[in-house]
Design a protein around this motif. Sequence first.
Motif, mmCIF file in Angstrom:
data_model
loop_
_atom_site.group_PDB
_atom_site.id
_atom_site.type_symbol
_atom_site.label_atom_id
_atom_site.label_comp_id
_atom_site.label_asym_id
_atom_site.label_seq_id
_atom_site.Cartn_x
_atom_site.Cartn_y
_atom_site.Cartn_z
ATOM 1 N N LEU A 73 120.308 -12.377 126.290
ATOM 2 C CA LEU A 73 119.792 -12.897 127.563
ATOM 3 C C LEU A 73 118.392 -12.395 127.906
ATOM 4 N N VAL A 74 118.158 -11.094 127.730
ATOM 5 C CA VAL A 74 116.911 -10.503 128.231
ATOM 6 C C VAL A 74 116.029 -9.888 127.155
ATOM 7 N N GLY A 75 116.476 -9.891 125.910
ATOM 8 C CA GLY A 75 115.663 -9.309 124.844
ATOM 9 C C GLY A 75 115.609 -7.794 124.931
ATOM 10 N N LYS A 76 114.447 -7.241 124.608
ATOM 11 C CA LYS A 76 114.287 -5.785 124.520
ATOM 12 C C LYS A 76 113.986 -5.131 125.864
ATOM 13 N N ARG A 77 114.551 -5.628 126.911
ATOM 14 C CA ARG A 77 114.394 -5.001 128.227
ATOM 15 C C ARG A 77 115.524 -3.986 128.402
ATOM 16 N N TRP A 78 115.353 -2.876 127.706
ATOM 17 C CA TRP A 78 116.404 -1.871 127.604
ATOM 18 C C TRP A 78 116.840 -1.356 128.969
ATOM 19 N N HIS A 79 115.922 -1.245 129.915
ATOM 20 C CA HIS A 79 116.274 -0.734 131.242
ATOM 21 C C HIS A 79 117.216 -1.697 131.972
ATOM 22 N N LEU A 80 117.061 -2.995 131.744
ATOM 23 C CA LEU A 80 117.976 -3.957 132.360
ATOM 24 C C LEU A 80 119.370 -3.875 131.736
ATOM 25 N N ILE A 81 119.389 -3.712 130.429
ATOM 26 C CA ILE A 81 120.672 -3.599 129.728
ATOM 27 C C ILE A 81 121.385 -2.315 130.160
ATOM 28 N N ALA A 82 120.646 -1.216 130.226
ATOM 29 C CA ALA A 82 121.235 0.066 130.631
ATOM 30 C C ALA A 82 121.782 0.002 132.052
ATOM 31 N N GLY A 83 121.182 -0.824 132.891
ATOM 32 C CA GLY A 83 121.661 -0.976 134.255
ATOM 33 C C GLY A 83 123.048 -1.580 134.337
#
Length: 75
Positions: free
Chosen positions: A41-51
């Motif tokens: 969904l968001v690619g390498k936006r690790w901070h969004l995934i970690a959220g």
Amino acid sequence: MSDSKHVTTTNNAQYVSDMKREAVLEFSPEEEDIVAKMFRLVGKRWHLIAGRIPGRTAEEIEKFWTSKGSSSKVN
């Protein structure tokens, strides 16, 4: 003087312990699923995934993803 040596030895042991813990990132099957879905969904936006995963940092998510070679899962 011996106290400072003890503190240094203790700190070094803790540092080595922390390094070993970081080297082995264990994720539950549910966490792995969330990471894979969110990556799509968001690619390498690790901070969004970690959220989406309580207790996980963006750095842990990225390390896990790259260590698993998980980019091959994205289709």
